[in-house]
Scaffold this active site. Structure first.
Site, PDB file in Angstrom:
ATOM      1  N   ASP A  52    -144.107  14.906  76.549  1.00  0.00           N
ATOM      2  CA  ASP A  52    -144.224  15.145  75.108  1.00  0.00           C
ATOM      3  C   ASP A  52    -142.990  15.834  74.532  1.00  0.00           C
ATOM      4  OD1 ASP A  52    -144.671  17.515  76.441  1.00  0.00           O
ATOM      5  OD2 ASP A  52    -146.766  17.676  75.886  1.00  0.00           O
ATOM      6  N   GLU A 103    -155.101  16.856  72.606  1.00  0.00           N
ATOM      7  CA  GLU A 103    -156.002  17.957  72.294  1.00  0.00           C
ATOM      8  C   GLU A 103    -157.467  17.515  72.429  1.00  0.00           C
ATOM      9  OE1 GLU A 103    -154.851  20.767  72.097  1.00  0.00           O
ATOM     10  OE2 GLU A 103    -153.032  20.937  70.909  1.00  0.00           O
ATOM     11  N   ASN A 116    -157.449  25.179  76.462  1.00  0.00           N
ATOM     12  CA  ASN A 116    -158.540  24.365  75.902  1.00  0.00           C
ATOM     13  C   ASN A 116    -158.707  23.035  76.646  1.00  0.00           C
ATOM     14  OD1 ASN A 116    -156.303  22.947  75.094  1.00  0.00           O
ATOM     15  ND2 ASN A 116    -156.707  23.034  72.899  1.00  0.00           N
ATOM     16  N   HIS A 118    -156.272  20.842  77.266  1.00  0.00           N
ATOM     17  CA  HIS A 118    -155.402  19.719  76.881  1.00  0.00           C
ATOM     18  C   HIS A 118    -154.427  19.363  78.008  1.00  0.00           C
ATOM     19  CE1 HIS A 118    -152.043  22.375  74.855  1.00  0.00           C
ATOM     20  NE2 HIS A 118    -151.784  22.172  76.128  1.00  0.00           N
TER      21      HIS A 118
HETATM   22  P1  PGA Z   1    -148.273  26.496  79.976  1.00  0.00           P
HETATM   23  O1  PGA Z   1    -148.763  25.257  79.141  1.00  0.00           O
HETATM   24  O2  PGA Z   1    -147.743  25.970  81.255  1.00  0.00           O
HETATM   25  O3  PGA Z   1    -147.194  27.110  79.135  1.00  0.00           O
HETATM   26  O4  PGA Z   1    -149.432  27.397  80.150  1.00  0.00           O
HETATM   27  C1  PGA Z   1    -149.406  24.226  79.774  1.00  0.00           C
HETATM   28  C2  PGA Z   1    -149.805  23.184  78.778  1.00  0.00           C
HETATM   29  O5  PGA Z   1    -150.007  23.534  77.611  1.00  0.00           O
HETATM   30  O6  PGA Z   1    -149.911  22.016  79.163  1.00  0.00           O
END
Ligand code: PGA
Length: 308
Positions: free
Chosen positions: A134, A208, A201, A203
Site C-alpha cells: 500500500d 479496513e 482492528n 486490518h
Molecule cells: P504496525 O502496523 O506494524 O505499525 O503496528 C501494522 C499495520 O497497520 O498493518
C-alpha cells in the site's frame, strides 16, 4: 378393556381398596412425572454434551487441517529473526522470487535481519522483485512518511535489489489509472510470499473492517482507528496523517502462494485470536487468512499471543 382397568372397576364395586389403589395410582403418576422430568433432564444434558463435543471436534479438526503455522516467540527480536529466516529460505530456494512487502513499525526488525543476511552474503536480492501492499494518497512520494521513503530507508538502499524491480502503488496523480496499473502488475507476477503486519482492528494492508474479501487493488478512506494508530509516525498529530490510501485488496493478498504475518504487542492480541479461532469475518479483515489455500505463517511475540 385392559386387565388393569378391569381390576380398578372391581375394586370400585367392593369399595375397600379404593383409597389404596387411588394412592397407588397417584404414586404411579408422581413416579411417571419424576421419570419423564428425569428423561427431559437427561435428554438436555446428553444433547448439550453432544453439541459441545461436536463443536470441540470441529475445532480440533479445523486446527489439524489448518494451513496456518503459529510461531510464538519470546519477544520482538526473536519474532523478527524467525520471520527473516523463513524469508531468507524462500529467497535461497527461489532467487527470482516475487516478494510482497509490508510497511509499519512491525517489519523494521525483520528488514534489519534481511540486510544482515545480505551483508553476510547469505542471500542476494539481485533477481528478486518486490510488490508493496500500500501507499498513502495525497502526500508526495518523497515525503518522509511515504511508504516509498520507508522502503528505501529500511530495506532497498541497503541491499542489491534493482530499483526497477521494486513496485509500490502510486498514491499521487490519476488514482484510477494507478489502481488499474497495479492490478495488472499483480496479475502478471504471481507473488510467492506476501509479508503482512496487522492493525489493532484486524486490518491487513489498508483493508479496513468491512472490506469485501474479493476486492482487488483499490483506494480506501482510512478509519479513525488507523489514523490514530499511525499518528505516531506523524509527530503524534492526527491532522498530519493522510486520510486516504491505495492498497492491494484482500483478493490480491490471498492470491499469494505463501503468507507471513508478523505481530507484536498486546494491542494485536484480539485480532490474532480471531484468526486463530478460525473466524472468517469481513469485519476483521485478517480472518481472510483462514480462506487461504496455501501456507500461512503467523509469527508473533508472547504479548500478541496473550489471548490465545
Ligand atoms: P504496525 O502496523 O506494524 O505499525 O503496528 C501494522 C499495520 O497497520 O498493518
Amino acid at each position: 378393556m385392559k386387565e388393569q382397568d378391569k381390576e380398578l372397576s372391581e375394586l370400585n364395586e367392593n369399595g375397600k381398596e379404593i383409597p389404596l389403589k387411588q394412592d397407588n395410582s397417584e404414586k404411579v403418576q408422581d413416579k411417571n412425572k419424576f421419570f419423564s422430568f428425569s428423561k427431559i433432564l437427561l435428554f438436555i444434558v446428553v444433547g448439550a454434551i453432544l453439541i459441545f463435543g461436536i463443536i470441540y471436534i470441529i475445532k480440533i479438526y479445523k486446527k489439524m487441517n489448518s494451513k496456518i503455522e503459529l510461531i510464538i516467540t519470546e519477544n520482538y527480536d526473536e519474532m523478527s529473526k524467525k520471520a527473516a529466516d523463513i524469508i531468507a529460505d524462500i529467497i535461497k530456494k527461489n532467487p527470482n522470487a516475487h516478494l510482497g512487502l509490508a510497511t509499519g513499525g512491525t517489519p523494521i526488525g525483520l528488514y534489519k535481519e534481511l540486510i544482515n543476511k545480505y551483508q553476510n552474503k547469505e542471500i542476494s536480492f539481485k533477481n528478486i522483485k518486490t510488490f508493496n501492499l500500500d501507499e498513502y494518497c495525497d502526500i508526495p512520494i518523497d515525503h518522509k512518511q511515504s511508504y516509498y521513503t520507508y522502503m528505501q530507508n529500511n530495506l532497498f538502499s541497503h541491499i542489491d535489489i534493482d530499483p526497477k524491480n521494486t513496485f509500490i502503488p502510486k498514491g499521487e496523480g490519476d488514482i484510477l489509472k494507478n489502481i488499474q496499473e497495479y492490478e495488472k502488475l499483480l496479475e502478471k507476477y504471481k507473488i510467492n510470499m506476501q509479508l503482512l503486519g496487522i492493525g489493532s482492528n484486524g486490518h491487513i494492508g489498508f483493508n479496513e473492517p468491512g472490506t469485501k474479501f474479493d476486492m482487488g487493488v483499490h483506494q480506501v478512506l482510512l478509519t479513525q482507528n488507523t489514523i490514530k494508530d499511525n499518528a505516531r509516525f506523524f509527530d503524534d498529530d492526527i491532522d498530519q496523517v493522510p486520510k486516504k490510501a491505495i492498497t492491494m485488496g484482500i483478493k490480491n493478498i490471498i492470491d499469494a502462494e505463501c503468507i507471513i504475518l508478523v505481530a507484536n504487542g498486546e494491542n494485536k492480541a484480539d485480532a490474532i485470536k480471531s484468526i486463530m479461532d478460525g473466524k472468517i469475518d469481513i469485519n476483521i479483515p485478517a480472518t481472510a487468512l483462514n480462506t487461504h489455500k496455501g501456507k500461512v505463517y503467523i509469527i508473533i511475540d508472547k504479548k500478541a499471543a496473550c489471548k490465545l
